[in-house]
Write an enzyme that holds these catalytic residues in place. Structure first.
Site, PDB file in Angstrom:
ATOM      1  N   HIS A  40     -98.478  -3.215  -4.292  1.00  0.00           N
ATOM      2  CA  HIS A  40     -97.666  -4.395  -4.009  1.00  0.00           C
ATOM      3  C   HIS A  40     -96.957  -4.900  -5.265  1.00  0.00           C
ATOM      4  CE1 HIS A  40     -97.450  -8.908  -3.030  1.00  0.00           C
ATOM      5  NE2 HIS A  40     -96.583  -8.315  -2.220  1.00  0.00           N
ATOM      6  N   ASP A  69     -89.282  -5.281  -4.551  1.00  0.00           N
ATOM      7  CA  ASP A  69     -88.322  -6.190  -3.931  1.00  0.00           C
ATOM      8  C   ASP A  69     -86.977  -6.093  -4.626  1.00  0.00           C
ATOM      9  OD1 ASP A  69     -90.408  -7.791  -2.300  1.00  0.00           O
ATOM     10  OD2 ASP A  69     -91.169  -7.944  -4.345  1.00  0.00           O
ATOM     11  N   HIS A  82     -88.792 -10.426  -7.056  1.00  0.00           N
ATOM     12  CA  HIS A  82     -89.207 -11.013  -5.780  1.00  0.00           C
ATOM     13  C   HIS A  82     -88.535 -12.348  -5.503  1.00  0.00           C
ATOM     14  CE1 HIS A  82     -91.777 -13.447  -3.104  1.00  0.00           C
ATOM     15  NE2 HIS A  82     -91.985 -12.303  -2.470  1.00  0.00           N
ATOM     16  N   GLU A 141     -88.210  -3.457  -0.320  1.00  0.00           N
ATOM     17  CA  GLU A 141     -87.965  -4.611   0.554  1.00  0.00           C
ATOM     18  C   GLU A 141     -86.675  -5.312   0.168  1.00  0.00           C
ATOM     19  OE1 GLU A 141     -89.640  -9.030   1.851  1.00  0.00           O
ATOM     20  OE2 GLU A 141     -90.999  -7.666   0.807  1.00  0.00           O
TER      21      GLU A 141
END
Length: 276
Positions: A40, A69, A82, A141
């Site tokens: 992550h 991200d 992020h 993402e």
């Protein structure tokens, strides 16, 4: 009458007790399904999130995927970060969309985590692809692509450039909470597996309708149940879960049969069971 009532209720009580015992034993003996380990924001328990250091640590620890991200800079470059604001993870201030790549690159993106990482910078997606493309799988993402001009198109175009240079499309996945943008990405780049991030359950109608452009669902672990997993499997989705922090939850997720576990840390190996 009291005796008769007790006799009448006793089978019900015994049935409930036996049901609980069978249910507990059934859970205990369920197999631990293998899964993809997904770092992550990189191995963010060990190095500052979304930096080259955290990605390198994920490779060193043997993760199967790096999750990262992306946002857009002022000069329309794909930036790996992020938050919309740089304040939490750098020594700077301001929104990513209001800063150029040159301005973003001047920021210290590691000291907030530990002084040893003071040299870490905010990466460009291209830098991540150059260094880690083909070395480890990537789960990208898109952060609020509906608010970023041409993010989805830019990502598809960038990935195609790397595919032409030899990067295998099967080593890249793209996800977002924004369903329309995921549908658009699939239309632009059908070679890449696209997925929907979920913070609330989907009904069967939506599971069926989204399957034409999404091949996996990334579901918050609190929403997961065996029923949801079975429904998703019926439509041939893969199921990933986020974000696992506590070690016992790895086992719970494995028993549910998820395909991927997104976590800041690796699962601790034991003598009784070793993943993969």
């Amino acid at each position: 009458m009291r005796v008769l009532g007790f006799i009448t209720k006793r089978p019900i009580i015994l049935s409930l007790v036996l049901g609980l015992i069978v249910s507990s034993l059934s859970y205990f003996f369920q197999p631990l399904f293998p899964y993809h380990s997904i770092a992550h924001r990189g191995a963010s328990a060990y190095a500052p999130e979304n930096t080259m250091a955290s990605f390198q640590k994920a490779v060193a620890l043997g993760f199967d995927f790096i999750e990262l991200d992306i946002r857009m800079s002022k000069d329309q470059e794909l930036i790996v970060i992020h938050d919309a604001d740089v304040k939490r993870t750098t020594n700077g201030e301001g929104f990513v969309r209001d800063l150029t790549v040159d301005e973003l690159k001047q920021l210290d993106a590691g000291s907030w985590f530990h002084p040893n990482y003071s040299s870490e910078k905010i990466p460009l997606l291209s830098e991540v692809l150059d260094t880690f493309g083909g070395k480890i799988n990537l789960l990208i993402e898109m952060k609020f692509p509906e608010n970023e001009t041409n993010m989805t198109e830019k990502l598809a175009h960038t990935l195609y450039e790397y595919f032409e240079q030899g990067l295998d499309p099967s080593t890249v996945k793209v996800q977002s909470f924004h369903i329309f943008e995921i549908k658009k990405f699939h239309q632009l780049c059908p070679e890449v597996s696209a997925g929907i991030l979920l913070s609330k359950p989907l009904d069967m109608f939506h599971l069926a309708s989204y399957r034409s452009f999404a091949s996996f669902l990334a579901v918050h672990y609190r929403l997961l149940s065996k029923s949801l997993v079975n429904q998703a499997l019926f439509f041939d989705y893969e199921i990933y879960t986020w974000t696992i922090q506590d070690q016992p939850l790895f086992t719970v997720m494995q028993k549910l049969g998820v395909h991927g576990i997104i976590s800041n840390q690796e699962k601790k190996k034991t003598s009784k069971f070793t993943v993969d």
